[in-house]
Scaffold this motif. Structure first.
Motif, PDB file in Angstrom:
ATOM      1  N   ILE A 137       0.509  -1.189  -0.099  1.00  0.00           N
ATOM      2  CA  ILE A 137       0.073   0.065   0.043  1.00  0.00           C
ATOM      3  C   ILE A 137       0.806   1.214  -0.016  1.00  0.00           C
ATOM      4  N   ALA A 138       0.181   2.332  -0.234  1.00  0.00           N
ATOM      5  CA  ALA A 138       0.827   3.922   0.110  1.00  0.00           C
ATOM      6  C   ALA A 138       0.601   4.066   1.373  1.00  0.00           C
ATOM      7  N   ALA A 139       1.552   4.490   2.164  1.00  0.00           N
ATOM      8  CA  ALA A 139       1.457   4.781   3.436  1.00  0.00           C
ATOM      9  C   ALA A 139       2.040   5.937   3.933  1.00  0.00           C
ATOM     10  N   LEU A 140       1.544   6.901   4.571  1.00  0.00           N
ATOM     11  CA  LEU A 140       2.482   8.241   4.942  1.00  0.00           C
ATOM     12  C   LEU A 140       3.210   8.084   6.137  1.00  0.00           C
ATOM     13  N   PHE A 141       3.175   6.999   6.803  1.00  0.00           N
ATOM     14  CA  PHE A 141       4.012   6.834   8.087  1.00  0.00           C
ATOM     15  C   PHE A 141       4.618   5.458   8.114  1.00  0.00           C
ATOM     16  N   ASP A 142       5.589   5.084   9.002  1.00  0.00           N
ATOM     17  CA  ASP A 142       6.164   3.898   9.194  1.00  0.00           C
ATOM     18  C   ASP A 142       5.933   3.610  10.719  1.00  0.00           C
ATOM     19  N   GLY A 201       4.362 -17.525  -1.547  1.00  0.00           N
ATOM     20  CA  GLY A 201       4.277 -17.954  -2.983  1.00  0.00           C
ATOM     21  C   GLY A 201       3.476 -17.134  -3.673  1.00  0.00           C
ATOM     22  N   ALA A 202       2.689 -16.094  -2.994  1.00  0.00           N
ATOM     23  CA  ALA A 202       1.442 -15.385  -3.512  1.00  0.00           C
ATOM     24  C   ALA A 202       2.118 -14.400  -4.651  1.00  0.00           C
ATOM     25  N   PRO A 203       1.466 -14.084  -5.503  1.00  0.00           N
ATOM     26  CA  PRO A 203       2.079 -13.299  -6.594  1.00  0.00           C
ATOM     27  C   PRO A 203       1.679 -11.832  -6.034  1.00  0.00           C
ATOM     28  N   LEU A 204       2.551 -10.817  -6.775  1.00  0.00           N
ATOM     29  CA  LEU A 204       2.425  -9.405  -6.151  1.00  0.00           C
ATOM     30  C   LEU A 204       1.394  -8.468  -7.036  1.00  0.00           C
ATOM     31  N   LEU A 205       0.708  -7.816  -6.551  1.00  0.00           N
ATOM     32  CA  LEU A 205       0.078  -6.705  -7.285  1.00  0.00           C
ATOM     33  C   LEU A 205       0.909  -5.453  -7.104  1.00  0.00           C
ATOM     34  N   LEU A 206       1.578  -5.147  -7.879  1.00  0.00           N
ATOM     35  CA  LEU A 206       2.613  -3.833  -7.922  1.00  0.00           C
ATOM     36  C   LEU A 206       1.886  -2.532  -8.188  1.00  0.00           C
ATOM     37  N   ASP A 207       1.435  -1.692  -7.025  1.00  0.00           N
ATOM     38  CA  ASP A 207       1.151  -0.551  -7.505  1.00  0.00           C
ATOM     39  C   ASP A 207       2.363   0.518  -7.724  1.00  0.00           C
ATOM     40  N   VAL A 208       2.524   0.712  -9.008  1.00  0.00           N
ATOM     41  CA  VAL A 208       3.598   1.579  -9.212  1.00  0.00           C
ATOM     42  C   VAL A 208       3.531   2.938  -8.577  1.00  0.00           C
ATOM     43  N   ALA A 209       2.315   3.658  -8.532  1.00  0.00           N
ATOM     44  CA  ALA A 209       1.985   4.882  -7.935  1.00  0.00           C
ATOM     45  C   ALA A 209       2.203   4.764  -6.391  1.00  0.00           C
ATOM     46  N   VAL A 222       4.433   2.804  -5.139  1.00  0.00           N
ATOM     47  CA  VAL A 222       6.076   2.885  -4.759  1.00  0.00           C
ATOM     48  C   VAL A 222       6.388   4.415  -5.144  1.00  0.00           C
ATOM     49  N   PHE A 223       5.816   5.133  -5.808  1.00  0.00           N
ATOM     50  CA  PHE A 223       6.545   6.505  -6.351  1.00  0.00           C
ATOM     51  C   PHE A 223       6.246   7.423  -5.091  1.00  0.00           C
ATOM     52  N   VAL A 224       4.794   7.262  -4.499  1.00  0.00           N
ATOM     53  CA  VAL A 224       4.463   8.234  -3.339  1.00  0.00           C
ATOM     54  C   VAL A 224       5.289   7.935  -2.132  1.00  0.00           C
ATOM     55  N   ARG A 281      13.324   9.420  -0.857  1.00  0.00           N
ATOM     56  CA  ARG A 281      14.355   8.160  -2.026  1.00  0.00           C
ATOM     57  C   ARG A 281      13.821   8.254  -3.255  1.00  0.00           C
ATOM     58  N   ASP A 282      14.503   7.597  -3.923  1.00  0.00           N
ATOM     59  CA  ASP A 282      14.512   7.557  -5.462  1.00  0.00           C
ATOM     60  C   ASP A 282      13.381   6.383  -5.732  1.00  0.00           C
ATOM     61  N   PRO A 283      12.062   6.753  -6.360  1.00  0.00           N
ATOM     62  CA  PRO A 283      11.525   5.729  -6.629  1.00  0.00           C
ATOM     63  C   PRO A 283      11.940   4.457  -7.563  1.00  0.00           C
ATOM     64  N   ARG A 284      13.022   4.945  -8.721  1.00  0.00           N
ATOM     65  CA  ARG A 284      13.343   3.813  -9.239  1.00  0.00           C
ATOM     66  C   ARG A 284      14.214   2.742  -8.371  1.00  0.00           C
ATOM     67  N   ALA A 285      14.994   3.193  -7.543  1.00  0.00           N
ATOM     68  CA  ALA A 285      15.796   2.380  -6.856  1.00  0.00           C
ATOM     69  C   ALA A 285      15.014   1.383  -5.890  1.00  0.00           C
ATOM     70  N   ASP A 286      13.749   1.893  -5.380  1.00  0.00           N
ATOM     71  CA  ASP A 286      12.896   1.059  -4.932  1.00  0.00           C
ATOM     72  C   ASP A 286      12.448   0.019  -5.603  1.00  0.00           C
ATOM     73  N   VAL A 287      11.820   0.277  -6.665  1.00  0.00           N
ATOM     74  CA  VAL A 287      11.337  -0.729  -7.847  1.00  0.00           C
ATOM     75  C   VAL A 287      12.708  -1.689  -7.967  1.00  0.00           C
ATOM     76  N   ASP A 288      13.683  -1.196  -7.994  1.00  0.00           N
ATOM     77  CA  ASP A 288      15.024  -2.178  -8.511  1.00  0.00           C
ATOM     78  C   ASP A 288      15.234  -3.066  -7.181  1.00  0.00           C
ATOM     79  N   ALA A 289      14.988  -2.416  -6.072  1.00  0.00           N
ATOM     80  CA  ALA A 289      15.155  -3.362  -4.812  1.00  0.00           C
ATOM     81  C   ALA A 289      14.283  -4.414  -4.681  1.00  0.00           C
ATOM     82  N   LEU A 290      12.897  -3.913  -4.988  1.00  0.00           N
ATOM     83  CA  LEU A 290      11.860  -4.982  -4.877  1.00  0.00           C
ATOM     84  C   LEU A 290      12.050  -5.983  -5.989  1.00  0.00           C
TER      85      LEU A 290
END
Lengths: 144, 297
Positions: free
Chosen positions: B135-140, B160-168, B170-172, B179-188
């Protein structure tokens, strides 16, 4: 299992939507932003359930909703809108459209202010219907 | 893969059903389970393959998942012939109070155990795979033991559950934490097997007065999110199915069509609208779609 997590989740939810104090260690500004977002979303759901009530407030809807419900644990858009409409109506602060919306809801359902509204019972439905029928002819031929 | 038809889809909402009916090139719809009565599936949902998307299961609740909600997901999947059900890595209620939206979990072993147990219990009642969406979350939480990628890798290893990857999302999440959103996608993606991504979401967001980005689903998808989608797709063996989420303040039909085409272009799919019924306003295709709209983001 995870009694600790359950307790901590409950404290967090209470802080976000029910007026509880922020749990230790969380970023207070981020919790405040989340609190505002949750309240905005909740106001949107009540607006969908009570469109004329929300339209009556216009641009002030979020503020009007927030003033009433910030820190109050959510109990469902139908009842939240109903309580707000009743309170504003009693204070004479409800516009014509929102008054009609409230009246239609009051006629169709019985709401005791505490539990889920339920359809009015058969006797009261009969009474409402027959009152309409009684009032119909009366406005017609009034002599006799 | 995982049963979701390839191509570009869109979240089905009754408010835009008529517009979506006219877009012949859409690959699939996602429907919100909590808005669907299995005995009364709208006709326009029967025109295309469907994915059922739950928002109130609360698989992050230590109390367990509500069997009634699980049964509803299964009934929705059966009624729509869905190839997949998806839900969120989140909790939505605690201590008897409904929060009203998706809340983040601590990234801990304890939370992983809860998720694994609830995902297992849910899947036991479903005839189709269950995909999980971060999910998108404003806090940790203050006691995270893993970063987001590490937490999701462990969850995938154990379920083994497949991922629904919400790119938006990850971005927010990345932007709100500097952080850099691309780096987060790459790490994931680096720690997931090929084919782990069942499908992707994209949506618009808006900034509040403090500059925090909120995942609104009511704003146009900004170019930066489309670029992140392109970056994501480039890391995967084949372009995954991608879906636009739009939950209100619907734009005019022509603008919505242009946005769908822009999403498809970013994902490497055929344009769903150019192939279908012509845009309502015949003339003047917009050269730069999704760039107009209230407030720059």
């Amino acid at each position: 299992m995870s009694d600790g997590l359950a307790r901590r989740q409950a404290a967090l939810v209470a802080a976000l939507v029910a007026g509880g104090t922020d749990p230790a260690g969380f970023d207070a500004a981020r919790l405040a932003a989340t609190r505002a977002a949750l309240l905005r979303k909740r106001a949107g759901l009540v607006a969908a359930a009570w469109p004329l009530l929300a339209a009556d407030a216009g641009a002030d809807w979020q503020a009007r909703f927030g003033a009433h419900f910030e820190g109050v644990a959510p109990y469902g858009p139908e009842r939240e809108g109903w309580d707000l409409a009743r309170e504003l109506a009693a204070a004479g602060r409800l516009g014509a459209g929102a008054r009609r919306e409230l009246a239609a809801r009051e006629a169709a359902l019985h709401y005791d202010g505490r539990t889920a509204p339920r359809p009015r019972n058969r006797l009261s439905r009969w009474w409402h219907r027959s009152r309409r029928e009684r009032s119909g002819p009366r406005s017609g031929p009034s002599d006799g | 893969m995982t049963g979701v038809p390839g191509g570009t889809g869109v979240g089905w909402r009754s408010g835009v059903a008529a517009v979506l009916d006219d877009v012949d090139g859409l690959a699939f719809h996602e429907v919100i389970a909590e808005s669907l009565r299995p005995g009364a599936v709208p006709a326009s949902l029967r025109r295309r393959p469907v994915v059922v998307h739950g928002v109130r299961l609360s698989p992050g609740s230590p109390e367990g998942v509500d069997p009634g909600r699980v049964a509803h997901l299964a009934a929705c999947a059966a009624a729509t012939g869905a190839a997949l059900v998806s839900e969120h890595i989140a909790f939505t209620r605690a201590g008897g109070i409904e929060a009203g939206h998706l809340l983040p979990l601590p990234r801990t072993r304890e939370a992983l155990d809860v998720l694994v147990a609830n995902v297992t219990a849910t899947r036991a009642e479903l005839d189709v795979p269950l995909a999980l969406e971060p999910i998108a979350a404003l806090f940790d939480w203050p006691d995270d033991e893993f970063d987001e990628a590490g937490f999701l890798h462990r969850l995938h290893d154990r379920t083994g559950a497949p991922l629904l990857l919400d790119v938006a999302n990850v971005f927010v999440n990345a932007r709100n934490r500097g952080r850099d959103p691309r780096a987060d996608v790459d790490a994931l993606l680096a720690g997931l097997p090929p084919g782990a991504v069942a499908y992707c979401h994209v949506a618009g967001h808006a900034a509040d007065a403090a500059g925090l980005l909120h995942d609104t689903h009511t704003d146009p998808v900004p170019d930066a999110v489309l670029a992140l989608l392109t970056h994501t797709v480039a890391q995967l063996p084949v372009p995954p199915p991608v879906m636009l989420e739009r939950d209100g303040r619907y734009p005019p039909a022509a603008v919505l069509r242009a946005e769908l085409d822009a999403v498809a272009a970013a994902a490497g799919h055929a344009a769903p609208c150019r192939a279908g019924a012509g845009a309502g306003h015949g003339a003047g295709p917009v050269a730069a779609p999704a760039a107009d709209g209230p407030g720059p983001t």
